[in-house]
Motif scaffolding. Sequence first.
Motif, mmCIF file in Angstrom:
data_model
loop_
_atom_site.group_PDB
_atom_site.id
_atom_site.type_symbol
_atom_site.label_atom_id
_atom_site.label_comp_id
_atom_site.label_asym_id
_atom_site.label_seq_id
_atom_site.Cartn_x
_atom_site.Cartn_y
_atom_site.Cartn_z
ATOM 1 N N GLY A 142 0.824 -1.211 0.000
ATOM 2 C CA GLY A 142 0.000 0.000 0.000
ATOM 3 C C GLY A 142 0.857 1.260 0.000
ATOM 4 O O GLY A 142 0.617 2.203 -0.757
ATOM 5 N N PHE A 143 1.909 1.260 0.849
ATOM 6 C CA PHE A 143 2.788 2.438 0.898
ATOM 7 C C PHE A 143 3.642 2.542 -0.367
ATOM 8 O O PHE A 143 4.000 3.635 -0.801
ATOM 9 C CB PHE A 143 3.664 2.400 2.153
ATOM 10 C CG PHE A 143 2.911 2.801 3.391
ATOM 11 C CD1 PHE A 143 2.703 4.143 3.690
ATOM 12 C CD2 PHE A 143 2.384 1.842 4.247
ATOM 13 C CE1 PHE A 143 1.988 4.527 4.817
ATOM 14 C CE2 PHE A 143 1.660 2.216 5.380
ATOM 15 C CZ PHE A 143 1.463 3.565 5.661
ATOM 16 N N ALA A 144 3.960 1.378 -0.968
ATOM 17 C CA ALA A 144 4.718 1.398 -2.223
ATOM 18 C C ALA A 144 3.877 2.073 -3.314
ATOM 19 O O ALA A 144 4.376 2.861 -4.113
ATOM 20 C CB ALA A 144 5.084 -0.024 -2.628
ATOM 21 N N ARG A 145 2.572 1.786 -3.328
ATOM 22 C CA ARG A 145 1.686 2.433 -4.316
ATOM 23 C C ARG A 145 1.656 3.938 -4.104
ATOM 24 O O ARG A 145 1.663 4.714 -5.047
ATOM 25 C CB ARG A 145 0.253 1.908 -4.171
ATOM 26 C CG ARG A 145 0.069 0.553 -4.788
ATOM 27 C CD ARG A 145 -1.396 0.160 -4.649
ATOM 28 N NE ARG A 145 -1.539 -1.256 -4.941
ATOM 29 C CZ ARG A 145 -2.512 -2.007 -4.470
ATOM 30 N NH1 ARG A 145 -3.417 -1.480 -3.688
ATOM 31 N NH2 ARG A 145 -2.584 -3.276 -4.775
ATOM 32 N N LEU A 146 1.616 4.324 -2.819
ATOM 33 C CA LEU A 146 1.597 5.748 -2.494
ATOM 34 C C LEU A 146 2.847 6.416 -3.069
ATOM 35 O O LEU A 146 2.780 7.465 -3.720
ATOM 36 C CB LEU A 146 1.581 5.923 -0.967
ATOM 37 C CG LEU A 146 1.701 7.360 -0.468
ATOM 38 C CD1 LEU A 146 0.367 8.088 -0.642
ATOM 39 C CD2 LEU A 146 2.114 7.387 0.999
ATOM 40 N N SER A 147 4.003 5.776 -2.848
ATOM 41 C CA SER A 147 5.258 6.333 -3.343
ATOM 42 C C SER A 147 5.210 6.457 -4.864
ATOM 43 O O SER A 147 5.617 7.470 -5.444
ATOM 44 C CB SER A 147 6.416 5.421 -2.912
ATOM 45 O OG SER A 147 7.621 5.893 -3.429
ATOM 46 N N ALA A 148 4.655 5.439 -5.531
ATOM 47 C CA ALA A 148 4.580 5.449 -6.997
ATOM 48 C C ALA A 148 3.678 6.588 -7.495
ATOM 49 O O ALA A 148 3.990 7.240 -8.493
ATOM 50 C CB ALA A 148 4.090 4.102 -7.497
ATOM 51 N N ILE A 149 2.550 6.840 -6.782
ATOM 52 C CA ILE A 149 1.649 7.934 -7.180
ATOM 53 C C ILE A 149 2.412 9.260 -7.203
ATOM 54 O O ILE A 149 2.184 10.125 -8.035
ATOM 55 C CB ILE A 149 0.460 8.067 -6.182
ATOM 56 C CG1 ILE A 149 -0.473 6.879 -6.332
ATOM 57 C CG2 ILE A 149 -0.317 9.366 -6.386
ATOM 58 C CD1 ILE A 149 -1.584 6.855 -5.292
#
Length: 447
Positions: free
Chosen positions: A237-244
């Motif tokens: 979930g936090f990896a997706r945030l970083s990607a956004i």
Amino acid sequence: MDEEYDVIVLGTGLTECILSGIMSVNGKKVLHMDRNPYYGGESSSITPLEELYKRFTLPDSPPESMGRGRDWNVDLIPKFLMANGQLVKMLLYTEVTRYLDFKVVEGSFVYKGGKIYKVPSTETEALASNLMGMFEKRRFRKFLVFVANFDENDPKTFEGVDPKTTTMRDVYKKFDLGQDVIDFTGHALALYRTDDYLDVPCLETINRIKLYSESLARYGKSPYLYPLYGLGELPQGFARLSAIYGGTYMLNKPVDEIVMEGGHVIGVKSEGEVARCKQLICDPSYIPDRVRKAGQVIRVICILSHPIKNTNDANSCQIIIPQNQVNRNSDIYVCMISYAHNVAAQGKYIAIVSTTVETSEPEAEIEPALELLEPIDQKFVAISDLYEPTDDGTESQVFASRSYDATTHFETTCNDIKDIYKRMTGSDFDFENMKRKQNDVFGEDEQ
């Protein structure tokens, strides 16, 4: 890859992914690499079940009675989230909650004299509990009321206790609480692993008991939450945030060398290329020469076909075995989840026992916990070294996280994240500021 980044992160454990997400939200250019082909590092969830058998080098494959292999997501490190704790705040403020679903853990239990009892955490439960006699209940209730009303900024609530000098041992004496009550208050409510807290000023303990009560008040059954599909969902979930926010991710990427110049980090070399950076965050496995061993944890994953006895057939629970009850220095924890959380096949339960290793026979140390789980269909034993960084990174700009400890919640992990953040940026981690930055991107209306 031959580019210049503000921050390079090595390893996709939870600590690393949260920091990478926060740094990206703060406008930093982040490159995140992991030598493994999967997310999560030490804190991943293993699926399918066959993969778990392989990982623990068991000779056979899972029997048919275990159901479909891909119905399993087994955490390597068992932890729950405190409903009102720091990780939930980070999830809410970064909006990572939009990728996750949580269930409330059904009960929290404590071990006393070979039996388990529900942890009383409200006045009503305290009065109904079998853990204490009638007079003790009244004293405990008084103590809970004192804690609930305590406000460190309002001396009128102190009742003669000085939060900065009075020890917790003295607070217990003031309310005349007996050893058993002290045991479950310190270990099952304040969630300390040892008894060192008794002789330091009481403020932190009071705040910990408040956190427990406030977390409990949110959902009622217990103060703990657990994500559907396992803890491996959190780093993702936090990896997706970083990607956004423009972070770059590379899995399955070997790290050949951390390039230093004049005592500080300037980049990371992988497959012949160098990505340059100003700061580096990583887990201990990437920099063995900059960490020291600080102990060991034993974790035993047990697969069961039944709920744990005396837990009202809960499909999830936590059991704390206070160290005093089994003549140890540190507590033994049991975290149990099941098919209800999409982490096991229908009708199956996963109980994970963990504790800090104290002797040369760690498996014998957790025997009292395993007895509570019988019969066990299959167990997987892991003994892990705990590492901590040898320096604070200010000189080298290499910031190593600490290994995940034996506690069954994420508060210590969040403290490490806030600590690394402060060392990297020079300022305290500010939840409110994260929220404002989110609003700039997502707008107010989705809150």
